[in-house]
Write an enzyme that holds these catalytic residues in place. Sequence first.
Site, short mmCIF file in Angstrom:
data_model
loop_
_atom_site.label_atom_id
_atom_site.label_comp_id
_atom_site.label_asym_id
_atom_site.label_seq_id
_atom_site.Cartn_x
_atom_site.Cartn_y
_atom_site.Cartn_z
N CYS A 125 13.26 10.71 7.67
CA CYS A 125 13.16 10.45 9.06
C CYS A 125 14.31 10.41 9.79
O CYS A 125 14.60 10.74 10.86
CB CYS A 125 12.69 9.03 9.01
SG CYS A 125 13.60 7.78 8.01
N LYS A 177 0.77 -1.18 0.09
CA LYS A 177 0.01 0.18 0.05
C LYS A 177 1.12 1.20 0.05
O LYS A 177 1.54 1.69 0.98
CB LYS A 177 -0.88 -0.12 1.34
CG LYS A 177 -1.43 1.44 1.71
CD LYS A 177 -2.45 1.92 0.85
CE LYS A 177 -2.67 3.42 1.25
NZ LYS A 177 -1.86 4.28 0.69
N GLU A 209 8.58 1.92 11.27
CA GLU A 209 9.58 3.01 11.31
C GLU A 209 9.19 4.33 11.06
O GLU A 209 8.32 4.67 10.35
CB GLU A 209 10.43 2.50 9.82
CG GLU A 209 11.82 3.04 9.91
CD GLU A 209 11.94 4.47 9.24
OE1 GLU A 209 11.97 5.51 10.05
OE2 GLU A 209 12.07 4.33 7.93
N GLU A 221 8.68 16.76 15.04
CA GLU A 221 9.04 16.45 13.74
C GLU A 221 8.60 17.32 12.56
O GLU A 221 7.36 17.33 12.51
CB GLU A 221 9.09 15.09 13.11
CG GLU A 221 9.41 14.72 11.90
CD GLU A 221 9.32 13.49 11.33
OE1 GLU A 221 8.22 12.94 11.47
OE2 GLU A 221 10.50 12.69 10.98
O1 TXE Z 1 2.41 10.23 6.69
P1 TXE Z 1 1.43 9.13 7.00
P2 TXE Z 1 1.71 11.79 5.88
C1 TXE Z 1 5.90 12.17 8.86
C2 TXE Z 1 6.28 13.38 8.77
C3 TXE Z 1 5.25 14.03 8.07
C4 TXE Z 1 3.97 13.31 8.87
C5 TXE Z 1 2.78 13.10 8.16
O2 TXE Z 1 6.46 14.40 9.94
O3 TXE Z 1 4.88 15.48 8.03
O4 TXE Z 1 4.45 12.10 8.91
O5 TXE Z 1 2.84 12.51 6.90
C6 TXE Z 1 -0.62 5.34 5.00
N1 TXE Z 1 -3.94 3.17 8.35
N2 TXE Z 1 6.50 11.34 8.10
O6 TXE Z 1 0.59 12.03 6.57
O7 TXE Z 1 0.06 9.40 7.16
C7 TXE Z 1 -0.65 6.48 4.00
O8 TXE Z 1 -1.59 6.12 3.08
C8 TXE Z 1 -2.97 2.46 7.63
C9 TXE Z 1 7.62 10.61 8.29
O9 TXE Z 1 1.90 11.74 4.67
O10 TXE Z 1 2.16 8.30 8.00
C10 TXE Z 1 0.84 6.30 3.37
O11 TXE Z 1 0.76 5.26 2.95
N3 TXE Z 1 -2.31 3.32 6.71
C11 TXE Z 1 8.14 9.30 7.55
C12 TXE Z 1 1.47 5.91 4.86
O12 TXE Z 1 0.63 5.32 5.94
C13 TXE Z 1 -2.38 4.57 6.66
C14 TXE Z 1 7.83 9.38 6.23
C15 TXE Z 1 2.14 6.89 5.45
O13 TXE Z 1 1.55 8.09 5.61
C16 TXE Z 1 -3.23 5.06 7.40
C17 TXE Z 1 6.28 10.18 6.03
C18 TXE Z 1 -4.09 4.38 8.38
N4 TXE Z 1 -4.95 4.71 9.16
C19 TXE Z 1 6.06 10.90 6.79
N5 TXE Z 1 -3.32 6.35 7.47
C20 TXE Z 1 9.09 8.52 7.81
N6 TXE Z 1 9.50 8.09 8.77
O14 TXE Z 1 10.19 8.62 7.04
C21 TXE Z 1 -2.44 6.71 6.42
N7 TXE Z 1 -1.78 5.50 5.98
#
Ligand code: TXE
Length: 495
Positions: A287, A178, A253, A388
């Site tokens: 990250c 996904k 992660e 973050e």
């Molecule tokens: O990430 P999400 P977002 C951090 C960074 C950023 C914040 C939000 O601070 O500003 O997260 O980013 C899926 N059940 N990082 O909102 O929501 C979603 O579709 C299952 C750190 O864009 O965490 C995507 O595929 N899955 C980071 C994935 O989760 C769900 C990298 C990540 O999205 C879901 C990115 C749910 N309920 C953002 N809701 C790193 N650690 O590298 C969303 N998703």
Amino acid sequence: MAERVRFENVVDGVRLGSADGRWIESANPFTGKPWAEVPHCGLDDVDRAVDAAHKAFVKGPWPSMTASARGKLLRRLGDLIERDAARLAEIEVKDNGKLLAEMAGQVRYMAEWFHYFGGLADKIEGGVIPTDKPDMFTYTKREPLGVVVCITPWNSPLLLLTWKLAPALAAGNTIVIKPSEFTSCSTLAFMDLIAEAGFPQGVVNTLTGFGSEIGTALVEHPKVAKVAFTGGDATGASVYAAAARGIKHVTLELGGKSPNIVFADAAIDDAVKGAISGIFAASGQTCIAGSRLLVQRAVYDEVCEKVASFAATARLGDPMDSGTQVGPITTQPQRRKVLDYMEVARGEGARCLLGGGTPDRPDLKDGWFVEPTIFADVSNDMRIAREEVFGPILSIIPFEDDEEAVEIANDTIYGLASGVWTSNIRRAFTMADRIRAGTVWVNTYRAVSYLAPFGGYKKSGIGRESGQHAIDEYLQTKCVWINLAEGVPNPFVLR
Ligand code: TXE
């Protein structure tokens, strides 16, 4: 309307759209315009993808394939990635706006994970247990978990997928990917290579759509055994809770607020470059970003001045151009979030040394750019030091001595990465011992490898990716007892 490229999912080896025919636009962060579309999947599509993966796990060629044959498929996939790295990197850049120079190297490097875990596939061994029961032959087997869901974010979609996919396949699991709704295209393009490498149908499937719509149903699906997630900590927590309801395995992660610590005895010019690459590479959207630069007071003014003047030379521009050093932010909501944090930092009294807004250049006006930004005189209790941001904002925090450096470094809910810049070997080892983070870099920053474990302490996550033990995250142990004695002595008494 400009022509859009359409990418479809792969389920059970077949390319298809969503069950109800909806699509999601994928925008290019440099032009701000949609350039592609991917299926907008709903709950029916969740069942379809998981059922395909489950079927491939329980019957057909995959479960009966030898581990060596599985390894060969993975190594072949690695070769195909090397061949197609440039093409995949271009798709990635159109979706996430990161520099082509970085993405091309990253995609090429991904091949190493498939070669490495391909090599490990037939070295998954159990053992014979010399138990206290002499007439029993007792041994262990290490077996795959079942259907593994890989949920990936938008910052490095293919690399972060690879960290999950390579060990999960080497261990013999089947997969539903996904990807992020913002950056699904490269993953769907990558699926051509899965087919070309010869993986049986249904072993790897994709499911595009909004996490908020299908994420929970996917994680909770009774046929899913494990979820491997990279993303934000709030989403990670809800994935963890959903997985707990179904007693599923997880690796998470999540975020970071990593300290990059400069001691007065460091090679200052190297430390300055380390600070820059820690926060401005990938526009801070990693990250592991070294978003808190801790600087010893004796060199504080010098480091502030040097980091700000170096960062001021950064060339913003089209991520496809080889001369560009800083590209746009990947998504519009993320850009809003980054800009909001600039206001937060100002409101908290941090001193803005550089940037602080959006670039005032006509050629960048359509793209989702923000300026490389530096705040000095930050104290560790400010939100800009605690939360973050995931963007190109550096917070510089002064410290007096080693004790204070450790205290500030560890005063965070996160524990993903850290950097230490010093020429004192004793200090380097001591800091490496005392920092509570999954990675400590000394006199370098941002090094990762397929050979080295990566993951977080505290709220930065659970489990490790890469390195030999990553494969354990996708295996479970079975213990087999063979009774070599004749007869069953007393059925009412446990032996
Ligand atoms: O990430 P999400 P977002 C951090 C960074 C950023 C914040 C939000 O601070 O500003 O997260 O980013 C899926 N059940 N990082 O909102 O929501 C979603 O579709 C299952 C750190 O864009 O965490 C995507 O595929 N899955 C980071 C994935 O989760 C769900 C990298 C990540 O999205 C879901 C990115 C749910 N309920 C953002 N809701 C790193 N650690 O590298 C969303 N998703």
